[in-house]
Design a protein around this motif. Structure first.
Motif, PDB file in Angstrom:
ATOM      1  N   PRO A 310       0.810  -1.231   0.000  1.00 52.70           N
ATOM      2  CA  PRO A 310       0.000   0.000   0.000  1.00 52.70           C
ATOM      3  C   PRO A 310       0.837   1.273   0.000  1.00 52.70           C
ATOM      4  O   PRO A 310       0.390   2.304  -0.504  1.00 52.70           O
ATOM      5  CB  PRO A 310      -0.831  -0.122   1.286  1.00 52.70           C
ATOM      6  N   HIS A 311       2.058   1.204   0.537  1.00 52.06           N
ATOM      7  CA  HIS A 311       2.901   2.404   0.535  1.00 52.06           C
ATOM      8  C   HIS A 311       3.285   2.814  -0.890  1.00 52.06           C
ATOM      9  O   HIS A 311       3.395   4.007  -1.196  1.00 52.06           O
ATOM     10  CB  HIS A 311       4.163   2.164   1.371  1.00 52.06           C
ATOM     11  N   ILE A 312       3.451   1.818  -1.782  1.00 60.74           N
ATOM     12  CA  ILE A 312       3.757   2.130  -3.187  1.00 60.74           C
ATOM     13  C   ILE A 312       2.517   2.686  -3.881  1.00 60.74           C
ATOM     14  O   ILE A 312       2.609   3.623  -4.685  1.00 60.74           O
ATOM     15  CB  ILE A 312       4.284   0.885  -3.913  1.00 60.74           C
ATOM     16  N   VAL A 313       1.362   2.115  -3.561  1.00 59.36           N
ATOM     17  CA  VAL A 313       0.114   2.619  -4.147  1.00 59.36           C
ATOM     18  C   VAL A 313      -0.107   4.071  -3.732  1.00 59.36           C
ATOM     19  O   VAL A 313      -0.512   4.911  -4.547  1.00 59.36           O
ATOM     20  CB  VAL A 313      -1.073   1.739  -3.716  1.00 59.36           C
ATOM     21  N   ARG A 314       0.161   4.374  -2.477  1.00 54.94           N
ATOM     22  CA  ARG A 314       0.013   5.768  -2.023  1.00 54.94           C
ATOM     23  C   ARG A 314       1.003   6.688  -2.725  1.00 54.94           C
ATOM     24  O   ARG A 314       0.707   7.867  -2.968  1.00 54.94           O
ATOM     25  CB  ARG A 314       0.211   5.845  -0.501  1.00 54.94           C
ATOM     26  N   ASN A 315       2.158   6.146  -3.070  1.00 56.03           N
ATOM     27  CA  ASN A 315       3.174   6.968  -3.740  1.00 56.03           C
ATOM     28  C   ASN A 315       2.758   7.400  -5.143  1.00 56.03           C
ATOM     29  O   ASN A 315       3.311   8.365  -5.681  1.00 56.03           O
ATOM     30  CB  ASN A 315       4.506   6.215  -3.808  1.00 56.03           C
ATOM     31  N   TYR A 316       1.817   6.678  -5.762  1.00 56.44           N
ATOM     32  CA  TYR A 316       1.330   7.112  -7.070  1.00 56.44           C
ATOM     33  C   TYR A 316       0.775   8.537  -6.986  1.00 56.44           C
ATOM     34  O   TYR A 316       0.853   9.304  -7.948  1.00 56.44           O
ATOM     35  CB  TYR A 316       0.209   6.196  -7.572  1.00 56.44           C
ATOM     36  N   PHE A 317       0.231   8.879  -5.829  1.00 53.14           N
ATOM     37  CA  PHE A 317      -0.428  10.174  -5.658  1.00 53.14           C
ATOM     38  C   PHE A 317       0.563  11.311  -5.413  1.00 53.14           C
ATOM     39  O   PHE A 317       0.153  12.450  -5.228  1.00 53.14           O
ATOM     40  CB  PHE A 317      -1.430  10.105  -4.498  1.00 53.14           C
ATOM     41  N   LEU A 318       1.850  11.000  -5.410  1.00 53.12           N
ATOM     42  CA  LEU A 318       2.867  12.037  -5.228  1.00 53.12           C
ATOM     43  C   LEU A 318       3.225  12.722  -6.541  1.00 53.12           C
ATOM     44  O   LEU A 318       3.886  13.752  -6.543  1.00 53.12           O
ATOM     45  CB  LEU A 318       4.133  11.431  -4.602  1.00 53.12           C
ATOM     46  N   GLU A 319       2.802  12.120  -7.663  1.00 50.91           N
ATOM     47  CA  GLU A 319       3.089  12.720  -8.964  1.00 50.91           C
ATOM     48  C   GLU A 319       2.392  14.086  -9.040  1.00 50.91           C
ATOM     49  O   GLU A 319       1.291  14.274  -8.550  1.00 50.91           O
ATOM     50  CB  GLU A 319       2.588  11.797 -10.079  1.00 50.91           C
ATOM     51  N   LYS A 320       3.088  15.037  -9.655  1.00 49.67           N
ATOM     52  CA  LYS A 320       2.662  16.434  -9.626  1.00 49.67           C
ATOM     53  C   LYS A 320       1.201  16.641 -10.022  1.00 49.67           C
ATOM     54  O   LYS A 320       0.456  17.343  -9.338  1.00 49.67           O
ATOM     55  CB  LYS A 320       3.577  17.257 -10.546  1.00 49.67           C
ATOM     56  N   ASN A 321       0.762  16.047 -11.124  1.00 53.60           N
ATOM     57  CA  ASN A 321      -0.580  16.307 -11.653  1.00 53.60           C
ATOM     58  C   ASN A 321      -1.694  15.670 -10.845  1.00 53.60           C
ATOM     59  O   ASN A 321      -2.860  16.027 -11.024  1.00 53.60           O
ATOM     60  CB  ASN A 321      -0.674  15.823 -13.108  1.00 53.60           C
ATOM     61  N   VAL A 322      -1.382  14.717  -9.967  1.00 52.95           N
ATOM     62  CA  VAL A 322      -2.436  14.053  -9.190  1.00 52.95           C
ATOM     63  C   VAL A 322      -2.286  14.298  -7.689  1.00 52.95           C
ATOM     64  O   VAL A 322      -2.967  13.657  -6.896  1.00 52.95           O
ATOM     65  CB  VAL A 322      -2.460  12.534  -9.477  1.00 52.95           C
ATOM     66  N   GLN A 323      -1.399  15.204  -7.326  1.00 54.08           N
ATOM     67  CA  GLN A 323      -1.247  15.509  -5.891  1.00 54.08           C
ATOM     68  C   GLN A 323      -2.531  16.042  -5.276  1.00 54.08           C
ATOM     69  O   GLN A 323      -2.742  15.905  -4.082  1.00 54.08           O
ATOM     70  CB  GLN A 323      -0.098  16.500  -5.696  1.00 54.08           C
ATOM     71  N   TYR A 324      -3.379  16.665  -6.097  1.00 53.70           N
ATOM     72  CA  TYR A 324      -4.637  17.171  -5.580  1.00 53.70           C
ATOM     73  C   TYR A 324      -5.496  16.056  -4.992  1.00 53.70           C
ATOM     74  O   TYR A 324      -6.329  16.290  -4.109  1.00 53.70           O
ATOM     75  CB  TYR A 324      -5.419  17.871  -6.724  1.00 53.70           C
ATOM     76  N   ALA A 325      -5.292  14.820  -5.477  1.00 55.64           N
ATOM     77  CA  ALA A 325      -6.098  13.680  -5.039  1.00 55.64           C
ATOM     78  C   ALA A 325      -5.502  12.958  -3.830  1.00 55.64           C
ATOM     79  O   ALA A 325      -6.064  11.979  -3.362  1.00 55.64           O
ATOM     80  CB  ALA A 325      -6.264  12.695  -6.192  1.00 55.64           C
ATOM     81  N   ALA A 326      -4.354  13.434  -3.341  1.00 58.01           N
ATOM     82  CA  ALA A 326      -3.668  12.738  -2.260  1.00 58.01           C
ATOM     83  C   ALA A 326      -4.284  13.021  -0.889  1.00 58.01           C
ATOM     84  O   ALA A 326      -4.023  12.292   0.068  1.00 58.01           O
ATOM     85  CB  ALA A 326      -2.188  13.112  -2.244  1.00 58.01           C
TER      86      ALA A 326
END
Length: 329
Positions: A310-326
């Motif tokens: 799950p820590h890797i899945v959460r890391n997907y949300f660190l990408e600049k364009n999707v940080q709003y969804a984090a």
């Protein structure tokens, strides 16, 4: 001083000895003085200039503004990307100033521009719709999810091919690398959904993606989640078809799941796109399956591993364009 001494009558040999230079240098100074006066004797800056160009500050500011807001083809320039040559032509066309590529490169560095791999963005994308999604629509979804204790999922589907390859392979200099594998082409489709809390669900199928397959996947999500689901997806026809809408509007389904559509032509806003890239690059890109069943097995195995990370899945949300969804709802 050496030239003044000679003009006063001192011989060139004596002047050369006094200033510790050659007679030839003294002769050259005298010649420069006779041709151009005192100005010709002034020292010039040596070496490559740190900052080049002949642009006024207001011209430079205009060029920077254009580079940030326009593409070369929008200005009728014969380029697809902003290269040094493209910027060189832009400056020449707009201000009549001829600059070398090296000077343009120094300007770009000073302005904070670096060579980068560009992201693809469709002309059809509506910036106003994207801004509305980020500032109004998505915050409203988060607010509702909090009130109704719902879980926000981002979903997407993608096609996988047996001949997909990424990265590079070492080989002898001057000899291209050869990737062994079957000449047959086959593929499958993958549907996935994830949350910013690290949950990941997926389905790998052989058939084409359509409304019935989408409904089947949503039924799986409902079974696997104890909370109501807010599913955010793109505007694929299967996501907004009459069959899908009829199923979603049934009372027994509406209390378990709702679907929200992203702005059109905006895949960069969907975190699930990063799952697709991960699978293509790491589950398929580094090895070549020999048959469809092996390919499906590799993809499922890789996604099962990701479900336990799950820590890797959460890391997907660190990408600049999707940080709003984090931000956790």
């Amino acid at each position: 001083s050496a030239v003044r001494a000679i003009l006063a009558g001192t011989k060139q040999v004596k002047v050369a000895r006094i200033f510790h230079v050659t007679v030839q240098s003294v002769c050259l100074w005298v010649k420069k003085y006779k041709d151009g006066g005192i100005k010709a004797l002034r020292c010039k800056q040596r070496g490559r200039p740190k900052e080049g160009g002949a642009l006024f500050p207001w011209q430079a500011a205009t060029i920077v503004r254009i580079l940030k807001s326009k593409n070369p083809d929008q200005l009728c320039l014969p380029f697809y990307l902003w290269t040094r040559q493209a910027v060189q032509d832009l400056i020449k066309n707009k201000y009549g100033v001829r600059l070398s590529r090296w000077t343009v490169g120094r300007y770009l560095k000073r302005w904070g521009f670096t060579p980068q791999k560009p992201l693809r963005r469709a002309y059809e994308q509506d910036p106003k719709a994207v801004r509305r999604w980020l500032e109004i629509d998505y915050p409203a979804i988060c607010k509702r999810a909090k009130l109704e204790k719902a879980l926000i999922f981002w979903g997407d589907e993608t096609g996988l091919r047996s001949d997909h390859a990424v990265g590079r392979s070492y080989g002898l200099r001057g000899q291209g690398s050869v990737i062994p594998g079957t000449g047959q082409r086959f593929g499958c489709n993958m549907i996935s959904a994830l949350t910013n809390q690290g949950q990941l669900y997926f389905m790998v199928i052989k058939e084409r993606f359509n409304s019935l397959v989408f409904i089947k996947f949503m039924k799986r999500l409902i079974k696997q989640s104890r909370k109501k689901i807010f599913l955010i997806v793109d505007r694929h026809p299967s996501h907004k078809s009459k069959i899908t809408q009829a199923w979603l509007n049934r009372a027994e389904n509406k209390k378990h799941i709702e679907v929200f559509l992203l702005p059109g032509y905006s895949p960069e806003l969907n975190p699930d796109e990063l799952v697709n890239q991960d699978v293509k690059s790491n589950a398929l890109g580094q090895r070549r399956p020999k048959a469809l069943e092996e390919m499906i097995s590799d993809v499922r195995s890789y996604l099962h591993k990701r479900q336990h990370q799950p820590h890797i899945v959460r890391n997907y949300f660190l990408e600049k364009n999707v940080q709003y969804a984090a931000i956790k709802n």
